[in-house]
Design an enzyme around this catalytic site. Structure first.
Site, PDB file in Angstrom:
ATOM      1  N   GLY A   1     -10.792  -1.401   4.083  1.00  0.00           N
ATOM      2  CA  GLY A   1      -9.677  -1.513   5.026  1.00  0.00           C
ATOM      3  C   GLY A   1      -9.393  -0.216   5.760  1.00  0.00           C
ATOM      4  O   GLY A   1     -10.236   0.681   5.848  1.00  0.00           O
ATOM      5  N   ASP A   2      -8.195  -0.148   6.277  1.00  0.00           N
ATOM      6  CA  ASP A   2      -7.766   1.023   7.051  1.00  0.00           C
ATOM      7  C   ASP A   2      -7.424   2.214   6.156  1.00  0.00           C
ATOM      8  O   ASP A   2      -7.586   3.366   6.546  1.00  0.00           O
ATOM      9  CB  ASP A   2      -6.539   0.679   7.912  1.00  0.00           C
ATOM     10  CG  ASP A   2      -5.382   0.153   7.067  1.00  0.00           C
ATOM     11  OD1 ASP A   2      -5.635  -0.576   6.080  1.00  0.00           O
ATOM     12  OD2 ASP A   2      -4.225   0.469   7.387  1.00  0.00           O
TER      13      ASP A   2
ATOM     14  N   GLY B   1      -5.033  -4.222   7.555  1.00  0.00           N
ATOM     15  CA  GLY B   1      -5.949  -3.105   7.786  1.00  0.00           C
ATOM     16  C   GLY B   1      -6.819  -3.264   9.015  1.00  0.00           C
ATOM     17  O   GLY B   1      -7.101  -2.297   9.725  1.00  0.00           O
TER      18      GLY B   1
ATOM     19  N   THR C   1       0.367   1.243   7.120  1.00  0.00           N
ATOM     20  CA  THR C   1       0.302   0.124   6.176  1.00  0.00           C
ATOM     21  C   THR C   1       0.378  -1.165   6.973  1.00  0.00           C
ATOM     22  O   THR C   1       0.907  -1.185   8.074  1.00  0.00           O
ATOM     23  CB  THR C   1       1.439   0.209   5.126  1.00  0.00           C
ATOM     24  OG1 THR C   1       1.502  -1.037   4.411  1.00  0.00           O
ATOM     25  CG2 THR C   1       2.798   0.488   5.737  1.00  0.00           C
ATOM     26  N   GLY C   2      -0.153  -2.230   6.402  1.00  0.00           N
ATOM     27  CA  GLY C   2      -0.149  -3.522   7.096  1.00  0.00           C
ATOM     28  C   GLY C   2      -1.543  -4.116   7.079  1.00  0.00           C
ATOM     29  O   GLY C   2      -2.348  -3.772   6.215  1.00  0.00           O
TER      30      GLY C   2
ATOM     31  N   ARG D   1     -14.946  -5.536   1.076  1.00  0.00           N
ATOM     32  CA  ARG D   1     -14.176  -5.263   2.300  1.00  0.00           C
ATOM     33  C   ARG D   1     -13.534  -3.886   2.221  1.00  0.00           C
ATOM     34  O   ARG D   1     -12.936  -3.521   1.216  1.00  0.00           O
ATOM     35  CB  ARG D   1     -13.099  -6.339   2.470  1.00  0.00           C
ATOM     36  CG  ARG D   1     -12.175  -6.143   3.670  1.00  0.00           C
ATOM     37  CD  ARG D   1     -10.897  -5.445   3.272  1.00  0.00           C
ATOM     38  NE  ARG D   1      -9.869  -5.535   4.305  1.00  0.00           N
ATOM     39  CZ  ARG D   1      -8.694  -4.913   4.230  1.00  0.00           C
ATOM     40  NH1 ARG D   1      -8.402  -4.164   3.186  1.00  0.00           N
ATOM     41  NH2 ARG D   1      -7.814  -5.034   5.191  1.00  0.00           N
TER      42      ARG D   1
ATOM     43  N   THR E   1       0.856  -1.181   0.000  1.00  0.00           N
ATOM     44  CA  THR E   1       0.000   0.000   0.000  1.00  0.00           C
ATOM     45  C   THR E   1       0.899   1.239   0.000  1.00  0.00           C
ATOM     46  O   THR E   1       2.038   1.173   0.472  1.00  0.00           O
ATOM     47  CB  THR E   1      -0.871  -0.046   1.284  1.00  0.00           C
ATOM     48  OG1 THR E   1      -1.903  -0.989   1.074  1.00  0.00           O
ATOM     49  CG2 THR E   1      -1.463   1.289   1.656  1.00  0.00           C
TER      50      THR E   1
HETATM   51  N1  ASP Z   1      -3.492  -1.732   4.914  1.00  0.00           N
HETATM   52  C1  ASP Z   1      -3.846  -2.326   3.671  1.00  0.00           C
HETATM   53  C2  ASP Z   1      -5.161  -3.047   3.814  1.00  0.00           C
HETATM   54  O1  ASP Z   1      -5.320  -3.803   4.743  1.00  0.00           O
HETATM   55  C3  ASP Z   1      -2.818  -3.271   3.151  1.00  0.00           C
HETATM   56  C4  ASP Z   1      -1.444  -2.696   3.041  1.00  0.00           C
HETATM   57  O2  ASP Z   1      -1.011  -1.946   3.895  1.00  0.00           O
HETATM   58  O3  ASP Z   1      -0.769  -2.998   2.058  1.00  0.00           O
HETATM   59  O4  ASP Z   1      -5.988  -2.887   2.970  1.00  0.00           O
END
Ligand code: ASP
Length: 323
Positions: A210-211, A234, A231-232, A208, A180
């Protein structure tokens, strides 16, 4: 009150595990994004312009899971999402479930500046994009289609059932390259901004969210504190309202680096280890930068008047302790 500041930009191209063969394009991408964003704030542009253009560069790059090159959901479709926040006004915009908008971050800004809402998804977001003549682009790349087949085969072992996300990660951590993108900036007038954009978690369920587009979770900015992009996984960032948590620390006098490290320690304490691959970037209202993660890597870059050129790296402060 805003005061004159040295401009600062920090960008990330995602936490996770960056494979060696993909690292160079990733580092080149964050470097270009940092440069584009910095040139804007160094020439008296706003922090909002800087983070939007930096994120748009990474959405166009093809190396990241955002815009062109977004990950595919379990139904082999792309559903992109993005957000942006202006720390001067606390105005924010987000858009989600986007199929073919070239730069989701530009749509997030349209939501912020041209509607009374913060978050618009799906058909409504598509209509808004049409009204504002936003460019379209098929975001699917050969690489992501290849990843999709590999991931699906490995994760589902040929069965069409979706185990819980934590189980997926536990069994096949090697596939979760997150990638991300996000940016935070401080401009010369002392205004901060943050933006984040993603295709979302690979093999996510359709619909879905996400964050990344969720204000307070993946993105937050407040001139009295600073700005943060995450990032990570979500769901972890949502449950800990992570970006706002970092801004609260900065608002209470912590530096950006202290803020992101405290947030990673909180993740380590609150969330099961297997489920907590996360990374954060921040800038505080004094222009100090922060970057930390508990994932193996985070691709990121920063640029200040002192560095002159973007400093890039595949790791920042790796925090393994808990609060
Ligand atoms: N945070 C993002 C999600 O969960 C994924 C990512 O950080 O690459 O959608």
């Amino acid at each position: 009150m805003s005061e004159k500041r040295n401009p600062v930009i920090v960008v990330h191209g995602g936490a996770g595990r960056w494979h060696p063969e993909r690292s160079q394009p990733g580092l080149a991408g964050v470097k270009k994004a940092a440069k584009v964003g910095f040139d804007i704030i160094n020439n008296r542009g706003t922090a909002v312009d800087a983070v939007m253009e930096a994120v748009a560069v990474m959405e166009d790059d093809g190396s990241f899971n955002a815009g062109y090159g977004s990950s595919l959901n379990i139904e082999k479709e792309v559903e992109m999402e993005a957000s942006i926040m202006d720390g001067k006004t606390l105005q924010a915009g987000a858009a989600g479930l986007l199929k073919d908008i070239r730069n989701p971050v530009r749509l997030a800004r349209i939501v912020m500046e041209n509607t009374d809402h913060v978050f618009v998804v799906g058909k409504g977001a598509e209509k808004l994009a049409k009204m504002f003549n936003l460019e379209r682009r098929d975001p699917k790349t050969e690489l992501r289609l290849k990843y999709y087949e590999q991931q699906k085969e490995a994760l589902l072992d040929g069965k069409f059932e979706l185990p819980k996300l934590s189980e997926l990660i536990k069994r096949h951590i090697e596939f979760f390259e997150l990638e991300t993108v996000g940016a935070v900036a401080l401009d010369k007038d002392g205004n901060v901004a943050a933006a984040t954009s993603t295709g979302g978690f690979p093999l996510k369920l359709p619909g879905r969210i996400g964050d990344s587009p969720s204000i307070g979770c993946g993105t937050y900015a407040d001139n009295e504190a600073g700005a943060c992009s995450t990032t990570g996984v979500g769901e972890v960032a949502i449950r800990l309202v992570l970006a706002k948590t970092v801004c609260n620390h900065m608002g209470n006098g912590k530096t950006a680096q202290e803020g992101v490290e405290l947030a990673v320690k909180l993740i380590n304490r609150k969330m099961p280890a297997i489920y907590n691959h996360m990374g954060l970037i921040a800038v505080d209202s004094h222009g100090r930068i922060g970057a930390a993660h508990n994932s193996p890597n985070m691709c990121w870059a920063y640029l200040t008047p002192k560095t002159q050129e973007p400093i890039t790296s595949l790791t920042a402060e790796i925090v393994k302790e808990s609060l």
